[in-house]
Design a protein around this motif. Structure first.
Motif, mmCIF file in Angstrom:
data_model
loop_
_atom_site.group_PDB
_atom_site.id
_atom_site.type_symbol
_atom_site.label_atom_id
_atom_site.label_comp_id
_atom_site.label_asym_id
_atom_site.label_seq_id
_atom_site.Cartn_x
_atom_site.Cartn_y
_atom_site.Cartn_z
ATOM 1 N N MET A 1 0.835 -1.201 0.000
ATOM 2 C CA MET A 1 0.000 0.000 0.000
ATOM 3 C C MET A 1 0.875 1.258 0.000
ATOM 4 S SD MET A 1 -3.156 -1.125 0.107
ATOM 5 C CE MET A 1 -4.026 -2.643 0.486
ATOM 6 N N ILE A 2 1.927 1.224 0.822
ATOM 7 C CA ILE A 2 2.852 2.354 0.863
ATOM 8 C C ILE A 2 3.484 2.563 -0.511
ATOM 9 C CG2 ILE A 2 5.027 3.191 1.851
ATOM 10 C CD1 ILE A 2 4.255 1.711 4.428
ATOM 11 N N THR A 3 3.844 1.468 -1.149
ATOM 12 C CA THR A 3 4.422 1.561 -2.489
ATOM 13 C C THR A 3 3.409 2.082 -3.496
ATOM 14 O OG1 THR A 3 5.887 -0.310 -1.994
ATOM 15 C CG2 THR A 3 5.582 0.263 -4.311
ATOM 16 N N GLY A 4 2.194 1.514 -3.462
ATOM 17 C CA GLY A 4 1.189 1.856 -4.467
ATOM 18 C C GLY A 4 0.583 3.226 -4.303
ATOM 19 N N GLN A 5 0.173 3.566 -3.066
ATOM 20 C CA GLN A 5 -0.485 4.862 -2.892
ATOM 21 C C GLN A 5 0.416 5.878 -2.203
ATOM 22 O OE1 GLN A 5 -3.798 3.102 -0.759
ATOM 23 N NE2 GLN A 5 -3.279 4.238 1.087
ATOM 24 N N GLY A 6 1.690 5.483 -1.987
ATOM 25 C CA GLY A 6 2.662 6.401 -1.430
ATOM 26 C C GLY A 6 3.735 6.735 -2.442
ATOM 27 N N ALA A 7 4.712 5.842 -2.572
ATOM 28 C CA ALA A 7 5.870 6.117 -3.427
ATOM 29 C C ALA A 7 5.485 6.335 -4.883
ATOM 30 C CB ALA A 7 6.869 4.971 -3.303
ATOM 31 N N LEU A 8 4.609 5.474 -5.426
ATOM 32 C CA LEU A 8 4.265 5.584 -6.846
ATOM 33 C C LEU A 8 3.374 6.795 -7.122
ATOM 34 C CD1 LEU A 8 3.770 1.815 -7.738
ATOM 35 C CD2 LEU A 8 5.684 3.295 -8.332
ATOM 36 N N VAL A 9 2.505 7.139 -6.171
ATOM 37 C CA VAL A 9 1.709 8.358 -6.321
ATOM 38 C C VAL A 9 2.623 9.581 -6.271
ATOM 39 C CG1 VAL A 9 -0.018 9.821 -5.170
ATOM 40 C CG2 VAL A 9 -0.459 7.385 -5.497
ATOM 41 N N TYR A 10 3.593 9.561 -5.374
ATOM 42 C CA TYR A 10 4.563 10.660 -5.292
ATOM 43 C C TYR A 10 5.338 10.778 -6.606
ATOM 44 C CZ TYR A 10 8.049 13.790 -3.248
ATOM 45 O OH TYR A 10 8.852 14.869 -2.972
ATOM 46 N N LEU A 11 5.722 9.623 -7.161
ATOM 47 C CA LEU A 11 6.433 9.621 -8.437
ATOM 48 C C LEU A 11 5.574 10.234 -9.542
ATOM 49 C CD1 LEU A 11 8.778 8.770 -10.295
ATOM 50 C CD2 LEU A 11 7.695 6.504 -10.470
ATOM 51 N N ALA A 12 4.292 9.860 -9.571
ATOM 52 C CA ALA A 12 3.388 10.409 -10.590
ATOM 53 C C ALA A 12 3.256 11.923 -10.449
ATOM 54 C CB ALA A 12 2.015 9.744 -10.492
ATOM 55 N N GLY B 1 0.614 11.349 -1.310
ATOM 56 C CA GLY B 1 1.475 10.178 -1.321
ATOM 57 C C GLY B 1 2.238 10.007 -0.023
ATOM 58 N N VAL B 2 2.667 11.122 0.571
ATOM 59 C CA VAL B 2 3.413 11.056 1.833
ATOM 60 C C VAL B 2 2.481 10.823 3.022
ATOM 61 C CG1 VAL B 2 4.864 12.378 3.436
ATOM 62 C CG2 VAL B 2 5.302 12.487 0.974
ATOM 63 N N VAL B 3 1.422 11.655 3.142
ATOM 64 C CA VAL B 3 0.557 11.620 4.323
ATOM 65 C C VAL B 3 -0.316 10.368 4.350
ATOM 66 C CG1 VAL B 3 -1.400 12.761 5.456
ATOM 67 C CG2 VAL B 3 0.527 14.107 4.632
ATOM 68 N N GLY C 1 -0.460 7.800 1.806
ATOM 69 C CA GLY C 1 0.125 6.585 1.250
ATOM 70 C C GLY C 1 1.330 6.073 1.999
ATOM 71 N N THR C 2 2.017 6.926 2.766
ATOM 72 C CA THR C 2 3.225 6.479 3.462
ATOM 73 C C THR C 2 3.053 6.519 4.980
ATOM 74 O OG1 THR C 2 4.583 7.277 1.631
ATOM 75 C CG2 THR C 2 5.706 6.836 3.725
ATOM 76 N N ILE C 3 2.829 7.711 5.553
ATOM 77 C CA ILE C 3 2.666 7.804 7.006
ATOM 78 C C ILE C 3 1.449 7.010 7.472
ATOM 79 C CG2 ILE C 3 2.199 9.395 8.911
ATOM 80 C CD1 ILE C 3 3.781 11.522 7.366
ATOM 81 N N GLY C 4 0.337 7.148 6.745
ATOM 82 C CA GLY C 4 -0.866 6.404 7.102
ATOM 83 C C GLY C 4 -0.665 4.903 7.021
ATOM 84 N N MET C 5 0.005 4.451 5.974
ATOM 85 C CA MET C 5 0.227 3.022 5.821
ATOM 86 C C MET C 5 1.224 2.474 6.844
ATOM 87 S SD MET C 5 -1.766 1.724 3.620
ATOM 88 C CE MET C 5 -2.985 2.897 4.216
ATOM 89 N N LEU C 6 2.206 3.275 7.238
ATOM 90 C CA LEU C 6 3.124 2.843 8.297
ATOM 91 C C LEU C 6 2.374 2.664 9.611
ATOM 92 C CD1 LEU C 6 6.282 5.029 7.541
ATOM 93 C CD2 LEU C 6 6.101 2.530 7.346
#
Length: 442
Positions: free
Chosen positions: A169-180, A290-292, A294-299
């Motif tokens: 989830m972090i990868t999909g809605q965090g890192a990859l969303v940030y990349l997009a 992506g950070v809030v 997709g990443t912090i939330g998923m962590l």
């Protein structure tokens, strides 16, 4: 589960010994459980969450996003219709490897359709195919997990599988969303940016398929299973035996209602974070979401899943059922606060999202373990798939109308409604019965 063994379909000692050997080495389990559940989570999060963010950034309305992306749950709802065939043909190991290769190809197909004029219809078709592939991958990977591990290991590793599912989830809605978002800012071409992301996903899944071909074990119990050699009879027998389970109507009600509020919140949370302040949202950028979220939330969600998996393996599911049911519903108040106050401080937003996701991660373990308990016995792969099908139906139906409800109420009152939706969830939790020893390490 009522039995301490994983392989209830086959009772001969050599086969049972094969299961025990496959599950005995914790080092070998770490080679494949993390990657298997990472690969299970990626297509799901892409279809259910990244698609929402992508369509929102490309100008699709909330009502259309919620309606059409909720329909993508349908393959997960109806996957029990073909789950018996996964039991009857080939091994779960072969299904996993082949489906990951197929999913990689489908990601590439979506990447090619994004720049086209009628991208909405074409990408939806691609997401439909991905959803069917992901649903079948779920059947085979969950079946493989149950065949390769003993009961106490299944409980102990629930946190681990959840953690790596959440890492996806972090990868999909965090890192990859940030990349997009970053590629869009650099090029000014959102279609190009999202195409690049999907080509990255294609390469990732082809690599995972090759990796799993090398590392997945070969449990003795993982083999095709047919009753009396008659495929049609075997197919209907699987469903008949599920419906004969004790308190099956109560079970179905729990699967449909446990996440009644969450099923609506999950569709509207990304649009709420992205929408401008004058529309009731928080006005975050794609990268910030992506950070809030997709990443912090998923962590935070991962921490909740790890903690709950550990506690269930120590004390059993029954002791922690009510704390988990409350934790999946009460933290929805964090979104009520965000919607009414609309804070612009990123730390406050991140903290509120993390609180809600921590509760969800802690509470979702009860759902997983309940489905494992219900699926125990003959045809555990197909019966677990039936459970997850009803789970997906419980996400699909409320999610379909969440966009319309939000449009009628506005974000603030919509999130108040989400809190009210906890009532059926807690009510059905009060009715189910759990064996006090279930899930506890013997």
């Amino acid at each position: 589960m009522s039995s301490n063994t994983v392989n209830t379909e086959y009772s001969s000692p050599p086969q049972q010994l094969g299961v025990e050997k496959a599950a005995s080495g914790s080092g070998s389990l770490w080679r494949w459980i993390p990657s298997l559940y990472f690969s299970q989570g990626i297509p799901y999060v892409i279809v259910m969450t990244m698609s929402v963010i992508m369509y929102k950034k490309m100008g699709v309305s909330n009502a259309d996003i919620a309606l059409y992306t909720s329909w993508l749950y349908l393959p997960f709802v109806i996957k029990p219709l073909w789950s018996p065939f996964v039991d009857m043909f080939k091994t779960k190991r072969l299904w996993v490897i082949g489906l990951e290769l197929l999913i990689g190809g489908l990601f590439a197909l979506v990447a090619l359709t994004i720049p086209m004029p009628n991208y909405f219809q074409l990408t939806l078709a691609g997401f439909w195919l991905l959803a069917f592939g992901a649903a079948t991958h779920d059947i085979s990977s969950d079946g493989f997990y149950m065949l390769a591990l003993q009961q106490h290991e299944q409980a102990a590793y629930v946190g681990i599988r959840s953690m790596f599912f959440r890492m996806s989830m972090i990868t999909g809605q965090g890192a990859l969303v940030y990349l997009a978002g970053s590629l869009t800012d650099m090029t000014g071409k959102p279609a190009f940016a999202w195409s690049v992301v999907f080509f990255v996903l294609a390469a990732m899944f082809i690599s995972l398929s090759l990796y799993h071909k090398l590392v997945l074990p070969r449990p003795a119990a993982d083999r095709p299973m047919r009753e009396s050699g008659h495929i049609v009879k075997s197919f209907f027998s699987v469903f008949a035996k599920f419906l004969q389970k004790k308190n099956v109507l109560l079970t179905l009600a729990f699967l449909l209602l446990y996440r009644f509020g969450e099923s609506q919140l999950v569709k509207m949370a990304p649009p709420f974070l992205l929408d401008s302040v004058d529309k009731g949202g928080l006005g975050l950028s794609t990268q910030a979401v992506g950070v809030v979220y997709g990443t912090i939330g998923m962590l935070a969600l991962t921490v909740g899943g790890l903690a709950s998996g550990y506690l269930v393996s120590r004390h059993g599911l029954k002791r922690w059922l009510w704390p988990m049911a409350l934790s999946i519903n009460v933290p929805h108040l964090a979104y009520v606060y965000l919607a009414f106050v609309q804070p612009q401080n990123m730390f406050v937003v991140a903290a509120a999202v993390a609180i809600e996701q921590l509760g969800y991660g802690f509470g979702f373990t009860a759902f997983i373990m309940y489905m494992i308990m219900v699926a125990d016995g003959e045809h555990k792969t197909a019966h677990y798939a039936i459970c997850t099908g009803f789970m997906a139906l419980g996400m699909m139906l409320p999610g379909m109308f969440s966009g319309w409800i939000q449009a009628q109420l506005g974000y603030a009152h919509f999130f108040v409604w989400i809190c009210i939706a906890a009532i059926p969830s807690l009510g059905i939790t009060a009715l189910i019965r759990i064996d006090p020893g279930f899930g506890r390490k013997k």
